[in-house]
Design a protein around this motif. Structure first.
Motif, PDB file in Angstrom:
ATOM      1  N   LEU A 151      -2.809  18.620  14.050  1.00 30.38           N
ATOM      2  CA  LEU A 151      -4.084  17.934  13.808  1.00 30.38           C
ATOM      3  C   LEU A 151      -5.263  18.812  14.221  1.00 30.38           C
ATOM      4  CD1 LEU A 151      -3.137  14.323  14.945  1.00 30.38           C
ATOM      5  CD2 LEU A 151      -3.655  15.065  12.627  1.00 30.38           C
ATOM      6  N   LYS A 248      -6.899   1.486  13.605  1.00 28.75           N
ATOM      7  CA  LYS A 248      -6.232   0.789  12.494  1.00 28.75           C
ATOM      8  C   LYS A 248      -7.066  -0.371  11.955  1.00 28.75           C
ATOM      9  CE  LYS A 248      -2.043   2.002  14.931  1.00 28.75           C
ATOM     10  NZ  LYS A 248      -0.791   1.570  15.513  1.00 28.75           N
ATOM     11  N   ASP A 250      -8.627  -0.305   9.398  1.00 27.05           N
ATOM     12  CA  ASP A 250      -8.545  -0.314   7.941  1.00 27.05           C
ATOM     13  C   ASP A 250      -7.429  -1.232   7.461  1.00 27.05           C
ATOM     14  OD1 ASP A 250      -6.989   1.615   9.283  1.00 27.05           O
ATOM     15  OD2 ASP A 250      -6.513   2.616   7.406  1.00 27.05           O
ATOM     16  N   GLY A 251      -6.682  -1.801   8.375  1.00 28.38           N
ATOM     17  CA  GLY A 251      -5.676  -2.780   7.993  1.00 28.38           C
ATOM     18  C   GLY A 251      -6.339  -4.109   7.659  1.00 28.38           C
ATOM     19  N   LEU A 274     -10.466   4.150  11.111  1.00 29.64           N
ATOM     20  CA  LEU A 274     -10.407   3.429   9.834  1.00 29.64           C
ATOM     21  C   LEU A 274      -9.459   4.055   8.831  1.00 29.64           C
ATOM     22  CD1 LEU A 274     -14.240   2.947   9.593  1.00 29.64           C
ATOM     23  CD2 LEU A 274     -12.617   1.067   9.688  1.00 29.64           C
ATOM     24  N   GLY A 275      -8.521   4.851   9.289  1.00 30.11           N
ATOM     25  CA  GLY A 275      -7.600   5.441   8.324  1.00 30.11           C
ATOM     26  C   GLY A 275      -6.875   6.622   8.922  1.00 30.11           C
ATOM     27  N   GLU A 276      -5.963   7.186   8.132  1.00 30.57           N
ATOM     28  CA  GLU A 276      -5.134   8.252   8.674  1.00 30.57           C
ATOM     29  C   GLU A 276      -5.769   9.620   8.540  1.00 30.57           C
ATOM     30  OE1 GLU A 276      -0.757   7.729   8.370  1.00 30.57           O
ATOM     31  OE2 GLU A 276      -1.313   6.333   6.799  1.00 30.57           O
TER      32      GLU A 276
ATOM     33  N   PHE B 140       4.366  12.661   5.994  1.00 31.46           N
ATOM     34  CA  PHE B 140       2.910  12.622   6.079  1.00 31.46           C
ATOM     35  C   PHE B 140       2.376  12.962   7.467  1.00 31.46           C
ATOM     36  CE2 PHE B 140      -1.136  10.546   6.874  1.00 31.46           C
ATOM     37  CZ  PHE B 140      -1.890  11.054   5.837  1.00 31.46           C
ATOM     38  N   ALA B 142       1.620  14.351  11.031  1.00 33.11           N
ATOM     39  CA  ALA B 142       1.815  15.649  11.652  1.00 33.11           C
ATOM     40  C   ALA B 142       2.984  15.577  12.628  1.00 33.11           C
ATOM     41  CB  ALA B 142       0.543  16.070  12.383  1.00 33.11           C
ATOM     42  N   LEU B 195       0.026   1.050   6.582  1.00 35.59           N
ATOM     43  CA  LEU B 195      -0.532  -0.290   6.678  1.00 35.59           C
ATOM     44  C   LEU B 195      -0.232  -0.999   5.369  1.00 35.59           C
ATOM     45  CD1 LEU B 195      -3.933   0.421   8.443  1.00 35.59           C
ATOM     46  CD2 LEU B 195      -1.885  -0.572   9.430  1.00 35.59           C
ATOM     47  N   HIS B 196       0.172  -2.248   5.483  1.00 38.02           N
ATOM     48  CA  HIS B 196       0.684  -2.974   4.322  1.00 38.02           C
ATOM     49  C   HIS B 196      -0.394  -3.310   3.305  1.00 38.02           C
ATOM     50  CE1 HIS B 196      -0.600  -5.515   7.545  1.00 38.02           C
ATOM     51  NE2 HIS B 196      -0.917  -6.423   6.656  1.00 38.02           N
ATOM     52  N   ASN B 197      -1.668  -3.120   3.653  1.00 39.34           N
ATOM     53  CA  ASN B 197      -2.720  -3.426   2.676  1.00 39.34           C
ATOM     54  C   ASN B 197      -3.132  -2.201   1.850  1.00 39.34           C
ATOM     55  OD1 ASN B 197      -3.884  -2.236   4.919  1.00 39.34           O
ATOM     56  ND2 ASN B 197      -5.843  -3.243   4.615  1.00 39.34           N
ATOM     57  N   LYS B 198      -2.409  -1.103   2.034  1.00 39.47           N
ATOM     58  CA  LYS B 198      -2.689   0.082   1.215  1.00 39.47           C
ATOM     59  C   LYS B 198      -1.770   0.052   0.003  1.00 39.47           C
ATOM     60  CE  LYS B 198      -5.131   1.764   4.637  1.00 39.47           C
ATOM     61  NZ  LYS B 198      -6.259   2.561   4.893  1.00 39.47           N
TER      62      LYS B 198
END
Lengths: 448, 305
Positions: A151, A248, A250-251, A274-276, B140, B142, B195-198
């Motif tokens: 990262l 998280k 963004d869930g 808000l995301g990966e 995905f 790292a 996440l299940h909403n993606k």
């Protein structure tokens, strides 16, 4: 029911209240019962809910509501104010050290997102002109150091590591290294640990003593349930917590943990994950979160994003075209490109007011980036003439466009159909605009 | 250490707070509105959720009236039974029958402990002398592959891994093919946290599931959703959406060694009839235990027995 968020629930409740002229204590109780259930379903800790409801009720039964001509709106206002008060009112910044480096420790349970957050924070600081150093102090989880290194490389921030040595030693050595190499921020990624693990909690206390950090940020998963309170309290008892990172977000979680943690620790939520992707990290705006909970949508964030991404003159020009119904595929392309600059569409949609109730309908509307790219490719394969006047696109042109964009004729047809529908919708919109009445639309703010 | 003692150790903290409240509650002999309200709070505090809590309390009320119960101890027995009615009473073992290798797909949102759970499961199978192959389907995050590599070494299993960013379906397909030709007994497939909403990530999961079905008839034999016991009501949404993408055969409830109660599994069992099969109670390789509903509930209420 599952996907309805807290915003939608409260909106429902208050829609009923809005219709009423005057409120009795019973009305207030009924509304507050709904608020209570909604907050509990949103994972706000039940004790926090209790205090919150009591505060709202006390104020609601005061003279301002009963005497108000629009009691429903007044109650909503009180709920919103109390929620905002509870969340804290301003975005909190990182405290800086008098002489650099500013030391930030990230602590929390396993899997809350410390390592990812550390890299994101590093990236944010770097973009702001800083020169941060990441420190890999998670010596327990397999490949944790490697993860931070990967990262770190992605965000172009160096990572300090001493393998599996004692974390306190690592911290000391990292501090020395940071001073020598004039890093202005030292971001320490610690191992995830349970708050009941006395030995590992003691380790954190020793790191704190060795580093004397300006910031100790508790990283909390936004999906955390009732236990958030226990966890936060335990960490606060052992460490001088200075803030929270909520991950998280963004869930589709309702994120009540944010309220709970804030209420029991008194620490502000400083950042939101808000995301990966490493740039999916923002300062946390408590007032906006409160607004979002109440169904006003995160309008402020949206506006800011839009301003950052969209040229104002172009936007005005676009609006003019929309009104005159001169919207062409050329404009469609431009708009799509600007929208993409603002971030993933799904995120934008969530920030819109009234989406709570629309959630289900919008689920089918989720557009992934690939589809965006495909549409872009199709339009780019058209001639200027075709873009300005799609009606000339006959079947041989369609064939050519499909071949040129690497898509199927079906895809081209779909896009044209969508565009046509959009034009129709715009026509209806502008008709509505003209005959605009005081009718209540879906997207209207409950306060207005 | 047996299931009960481990669970007990794990639930110690839970119990002390929960039981202190329950004990206070159940010494009473009359059950008024305040009693039920407090009971609701206890269940909600355990993340059981509003709906399931109201349902349980409703049933409890009816029973108390019907059987004219006056005794606090009896109330807790009734409550336990009501929860067990939902959770089921038997341990649900993994279904690994078939001619070829048994394929287990492990899913979940980010940070719940999928990779760790796979490491622990691998160890369990190795202890039964099975040949175990791990598939590094999280291409995905790292260093996810490296993390699984270490678990492979610790458990004495083999690993199939592509480079980061590779197609997860391809990795898993390769692993299954390799397992068939080299005579492995179990293939444990790791997947990236999502996440299940993606929508796009869930679509990817559907594809993985389809590829597994094609790679070996009868596979996947188990599709396990890993849930973090710390998670609140969102776990129900997770279960629902993952279940749609790849029909789940069981749950693994991790991090039960903290103070979180994981009560949401009761709501999930009630709504979706998906059994909990394992529980994670620590970071050690042996800290994974078959879920025994009776003992789980017993553990929760142990101070009363």
């Amino acid at each position: 029911m599952l996907f309805e968020n807290l915003s939608a629930k409260l909106q429902d409740t208050f829609k009923r209240l809005r219709g009423k002229g005057k409120l009795s204590e019973k009305d207030v109780d009924a509304a507050l019962r709904e608020v209570r259930l909604a907050l509990l379903e949103a994972d706000v800790n039940y004790k926090v809910v209790k205090d919150f409801i009591a505060a709202v009720k006390e104020r609601s039964l005061g003279s301002d509501v009963m005497a108000s001509l629009t009691p429903g709106q007044t109650v909503i206002k009180i709920v919103h104010e109390e929620l905002t008060r509870l969340m804290g009112e301003q975005a909190a910044k990182l405290t800086k050290a008098k002489s650099p480096p500013t030391i930030v420790m990230l602590v929390g349970l396993q899997g809350s997102g410390k390592t990812t957050s550390a890299a994101k924070l590093a990236s944010l600081l770097k973009k702001g002109g800083g020169n941060p150093l990441l420190v890999a102090a998670d010596i327990y989880r397999p490949a944790a150091i490697k993860q931070l290194q990967v990262l770190g490389e992605q965000v172009a921030v160096p990572v300090f590591q001493l393998g599996g040595q004692d974390p306190v030693q690592i911290a000391r050595a990292a501090l020395e290294y940071a001073r020598k190499h004039s890093h202005d921020y030292l971001l320490v990624d610690t191992a995830g640990r349970l708050h009941v693990d006395a030995e590992l909690m003691e380790e954190l206390a020793r790191m704190q003593a060795a580093l004397q950090p300006q910031e100790i940020l508790l990283v909390v998963d936004a999906m955390t349930g009732q236990d958030a309170v226990t966890v936060a309290k335990a960490f606060q008892e052992k460490l001088m917590l200075s803030g929270i990172i909520l991950t998280k977000l963004d869930g589709d979680t309702r994120g009540g943990a944010a309220l709970s943690v804030r209420a029991v620790t008194g620490c502000p939520v400083k950042f939101a994950g808000l995301g990966e992707k490493t740039d999916a990290f923002e300062p946390f705006y408590p007032d906006r979160m409160a607004s979002r909970i109440l169904g006003m949508g995160d309008v402020l964030t949206l506006i800011e994003k839009a301003q950052a991404a969209i040229d104002e003159d172009k936007a005005r020009e676009m609006e003019r075209k929309l009104r005159r119904q001169q919207f062409t595929l050329e404009d469609f392309l431009e708009q799509m490109q600007q929208l993409r600059k603002m971030g993933p569409l799904s995120q934008l949609v969530e920030m819109l007011p009234g989406v709570g109730g629309l959630g289900k309908k919008l689920k089918g509307l989720q557009v992934d980036e690939k589809e965006f790219k495909r549409a872009e490719a199709i339009i780019l394969s058209m001639t200027k003439k075709e873009r300005l006047n799609p009606s000339i696109i006959n079947s041989s042109r369609r064939k050519r466009i499909a071949a040129g964009s690497g898509t199927r004729i079906q895809d081209v047809n779909n896009l044209l159909k969508q565009f046509e529908m959009m034009q129709k919708m715009l026509k209806q919109f502008s008709k509505l605009e003209k005959g605009k009445s005081r009718s209540r639309g879906h997207g209207r703010f409950p306060f207005m | 250490m047996g299931f009960l003692s481990k669970i007990k150790a794990g639930l110690q903290k839970t119990r002390s707070s929960l039981m202190a409240r329950l004990e206070g509650l159940f010494v009473r002999n009359t059950f008024d509105e305040a009693f039920y309200e407090e009971l609701e709070e206890i269940l909600i505090g355990a993340d059981v959720g509003v709906e399931t809590t109201l349902l349980l309390v409703e049933k409890l009320r009816a029973k108390i009236q019907e059987e004219k119960i006056r005794d606090g101890d009896r109330v807790i027995e009734v409550l336990k039974e009501l929860i067990l009615d939902i959770l089921g009473r038997e341990t649900t073992p993994l279904q690994l029958d078939g001619t070829g290798p048994a394929v287990i797909l492990v899913l979940g949102v980010n940070g719940v402990g999928k990779t760790t759970t796979i490491g622990k499961l691998a160890k369990l199978f190795r202890a039964e002398n099975k040949k175990v192959l791990l598939a590094a389907g999280d291409t995905f995050r790292a260093a996810a592959g490296e993390q699984l590599q270490i678990w492979a070494e610790r458990s004495g299993s083999e690993l199939v891994k592509h480079q980061q960013g590779a197609d997860p379906a391809a990795v898993i397909f390769d692993a299954i093919t390799a397992a068939v030709s080299r005579g492995y007994n179990v293939v444990l497939c790791d997947t990236a946290g999502r996440l299940h909403n993606k929508a796009n990530l869930m679509a990817e999961l559907k594809k993985v599931h389809k590829v597994v079905e094609k790679a070996l008839p009868g596979a996947p034999h188990e599709v396990l959703l890993v849930l973090d016991a710390t998670t609140g009501q969102n776990a129900l949404a997770q279960a629902q959406v993952f279940h749609e993408a790849a029909p789940l055969t069981g749950l693994v409830l991790t991090k039960l060694d903290g103070t979180a109660k994981g009560g949401i599994v009761i709501a999930i069992a009630q709504k979706l009839q998906i059994p909990v099969k394992y529980v994670g109670v620590g970071e050690g390789i042996d800290d994974l235990l078959p879920f025994n509903p009776a003992e789980y509930v017993e553990g929760l209420f142990a101070a009363h027995t």
